[in-house]
Write an enzyme that holds these catalytic residues in place. Structure first.
Site, PDB file in Angstrom:
ATOM      1  N   ASP A   1      -9.987 -18.307  -2.629  1.00 16.83           N
ATOM      2  CA  ASP A   1      -8.991 -17.305  -2.976  1.00 16.83           C
ATOM      3  C   ASP A   1      -9.047 -17.009  -4.476  1.00 16.83           C
ATOM      4  OD1 ASP A   1      -6.434 -15.805  -2.369  1.00 16.83           O
ATOM      5  OD2 ASP A   1      -5.649 -17.284  -3.791  1.00 16.83           O
TER       6      ASP A   1
ATOM      7  N   GLU B   1     -13.663 -14.602  -2.997  1.00 13.34           N
ATOM      8  CA  GLU B   1     -12.870 -13.383  -3.146  1.00 13.34           C
ATOM      9  C   GLU B   1     -13.015 -13.000  -4.617  1.00 13.34           C
ATOM     10  OE1 GLU B   1      -8.429 -11.795  -2.004  1.00 13.34           O
ATOM     11  OE2 GLU B   1      -8.575 -13.673  -3.120  1.00 13.34           O
TER      12      GLU B   1
END
Length: 669
Positions: free
Chosen positions: A330, A367
């Site tokens: 993330d 990401e």
């Protein structure tokens, strides 16, 4: 009960020799107390030794199942970054299990502003760390290459909460996900990997608790080695992994190492802040405030060697002890920020992961952005990372919405986004292609709403993306046509495809494109209205991709001539059959593009040499398309999803509006 010096080499609670060794890192602490709990009573023992910045001790008679925590003494001096407060029980960041979920409570508050520490004791409301046996089982892993990977992103709890064939007492748990009907569904789809939203312990944030909501997605981690207790136990997690592996399905975890759930200075003191705020977090204004490149209130100090060690230790733990096959990071741009705060592809953590013999061999997905300076880094992550490609998502949405001038963008995305990823030896599988993800509309909502409808989140619809490139189509037929065209484009593009769990059955979130707090039917998959025809269609697409390597190559296609037949590996064509002129590429009203695809010219000779594909992407009205010369067989028509494969002798094919057609021709001599 006495405590002995113990050892500093392994952090966490390690049972051995008739007791347990406890070791925890803190540079600026003055004293560290180990708190042991039995029958609700707390016993405190001061860790007797310090080796460098690791405090440690060994307690005989303490074994697996013992509940514990820490209280750390040191200066309360927020102006220079120190927020020690021994009134707050702290969770061991290396704890392999917690005895309860983490839910915000006023007693967890660390300070009264920056003026003084909050002296209320949090021991009764903070979950306890649990001593666990440590062993590394043998794992029979599917070990699929990226070119053979089809990812299914889902929420572990939301997947089963409304599934009628999962026993009610197992819904929302690791064991529930391992139930035969769930695994059978994944196998039918042709899924090769599941990517779970966070399953490490996270906090229900104060602002959610006060609104009567809960943290559903889990992007507020507090502990990095334990499985989230809301979903079950360590063994329950491992049993689920074994069941998925036995079905040929890999397990990928969405992991959050860019920040913690402690938030900014007004947040709770649960672990890292109380252990050593100045070491674990990147601070500003001399230490008074937190760098917030993540938008969550704080940013982990990944340039610090012990914070870096915690992350790599955690990742190895999940691979070796828990059986995980890969990770999606993330806000991974934060992982590439060193001491200067600028992103570097050779930043300490990224380099440590790449050189690690365990971590460098598993699936790594970035990401590639955060909200810090220069935070959009798509294409900048080094091998072996692949990256979430939001340019793919937005480009396909705009093409199929019939926005003007999208032909060039479609071509770039279908061909693997080479202009972004084809450098430094990276493969065509560097692009993780997706239409939808947990963050945003579901596929059903993408074709059903013009605007988000997030009122249930209690933020007056201000949260969530605004640039959705969605469209409320008038009829079920139109919505079905667009969904099938989008799905076919995804599965026929070069790169690694990812499907959002529930999209294959027509799942809706009622227009909510930010269901992070919707631990209820809005966020859960609704199996009651499953579109079985769409499930069959996705399975058909996955089988086509699996059976034909030309559709999932690891080499980029650059329209180069192949030695074996003198034909280019990729030829773009217009509906007329001719190749696009510069005027065609810039025609804002052009909404149909065709691709003639073969094995890459730069790949090993003969590897995928004997098949050619012709793919027609028609977002516009019905049109006749001229096929290249040769004998073609129609494999797929999204406008007629149940039509079987059949020979196609006519040099022209009629392509319906909002549809994709796929043809194959054998080039074997």
């Amino acid at each position: 009960m006495t405590i002995h010096p113990g050892r500093a080499e392994v952090l966490g609670a390690v049972p051995s020799g008739g007791g347990t060794n406890f070791a925890v890192f803190s540079t600026h602490a003055e004293k560290v107390e180990l708190c042991l709990f039995e029958d609700g009573k707390e016993r405190r023992l001061t860790l007797p030794e310090r080796a460098g910045d690791i405090w440690h001790g060994f307690v005989r008679g303490v074994g697996p199942g013992t509940e514990y925590g820490y209280r750390v003494h040191g200066p309360w001096a927020p102006e220079i970054g120190h927020r020690f407060n021994p009134s707050k029980l702290l969770i061991d960041p290396y704890a392999r299990a917690l005895n309860a979920p983490i839910i915000w409570h006023p007693l967890m508050q660390g300070g009264v502003g920056t003026t003084r520490p909050d002296r209320r004791d949090s021991g009764t409301v903070t979950p306890k760390s649990v001593v666990c046996e440590i062993f590394k089982p043998h794992w029979e892993r599917p070990a699929r290459s990226w070119s053979h990977t089809f990812i299914y992103e889902c929420h572990l709890r939301g997947m089963t909460m409304q599934h009628p064939e999962v026993p009610e007492h197992l819904r929302g748990t690791y064991e529930g996900f391992a139930c035969p009907p769930i695994i059978a569904h994944l196998k039918k789809l042709g899924v090769t990997a599941v990517e779970f939203l966070p399953v490490m312990p996270f906090i229900d944030d104060r602002f959610l608790v006060e609104k009567g909501l809960r943290n559903y997605w889990g992007y507020q981690p507090i502990s990095f080695f334990a499985p989230e207790p809301r979903y079950g136990t360590r063994e329950g997690f491992r049993s689920m992994v074994r069941a998925l592996h036995a079905a040929g399905i890999e397990v990928i975890l969405d992991v959050v190492f860019n920040h913690s759930g402690e938030g900014d200075g007004a947040g709770p003191t649960l672990s890292l802040r109380g252990l050593d705020n100045g070491a674990y977090y990147r601070l500003a204004e001399g230490g008074r405030t937190y760098v917030n490149d993540t938008g969550t209130g704080n940013t982990l100090n990944l340039a610090h060697p012990m914070v870096l060690r915690m992350v790599t230790d955690s990742l190895r733990h999940w691979v070796e002890e828990m059986g995980v096959d890969g990770f999606r990071f993330d806000l991974a741009a934060t992982l590439g920020r060193g001491a200067s705060g600028r992103f570097k592809s050779w930043a300490p953590l990224l380099s440590a992961i790449r050189q690690d013999p365990v971590l460098g061999a598993v699936k790594l997905i970035a990401e590639p952005w955060d909200i810090g300076p220069g935070g959009y880094r798509l294409g900048d992550f080094p091998y072996p990372f692949i990256e979430w490609n939001d340019r793919y998502r937005d480009g396909l949405r705009q093409f199929w919405r019939v926005d003007a001038g999208q032909i060039p963008e479609l071509a770039r995305r279908v061909a693997g986004s080479a202009e972004i990823f084809d450098h430094r030896g990276r493969a065509a599988t560097s692009s993780l292609n997706f239409l939808t993800a947990h963050d945003g509309f579901t596929l059903q909502d993408l074709v059903s709403f013009n605007e988000k409808r997030n009122e249930a989140n209690g933020e007056n619809n201000r949260d969530g993306h605004n640039a959705n490139y969605s469209q409320a189509l008038a009829s079920a037929e139109e919505r079905g046509n667009r969904k099938r065209a989008l799905l076919a484009t995804l599965m026929l593009s070069q790169g690694v495809p990812m499907l959002l769990g529930g999209d294959e059955i027509g799942n809706s979130q009622l227009g909510n494109n930010n269901a992070y707090a919707q631990d209820n039917p809005i966020g859960w998959i609704d199996w009651s209205s499953t579109d079985t025809d769409l499930v069959d269609f996705v399975a058909r697409l996955a089988k086509l991709r699996h059976d034909h390597p030309v559709l999932r190559q690891s080499r980029f296609l650059h329209a180069k001539v192949r030695e074996q037949d003198g034909i280019r590996d990729l030829i773009w064509r217009m509906p007329s059959g001719g190749e696009p002129t510069p005027q065609d590429w810039h025609d804002a009203k052009a909404h149909c593009l065709c691709a003639e695809v073969r094995g890459a010219a730069e790949g090993p000779a003969g590897q995928v040499a004997h098949e050619a594909f012709f793919i027609i992407f028609n977002a516009g009205p019905q049109i006749d398309v001229t096929l290249p010369e040769g004998r073609w067989r129609k494999m797929l028509d999204t406008a007629q999803p149940k039509a079987p494969e059949s020979p196609h002798s006519d040099p022209v094919t009629c392509v319906f509006a909002q549809s994709v057609q796929l043809f194959i021709r054998s080039t074997a001599r």
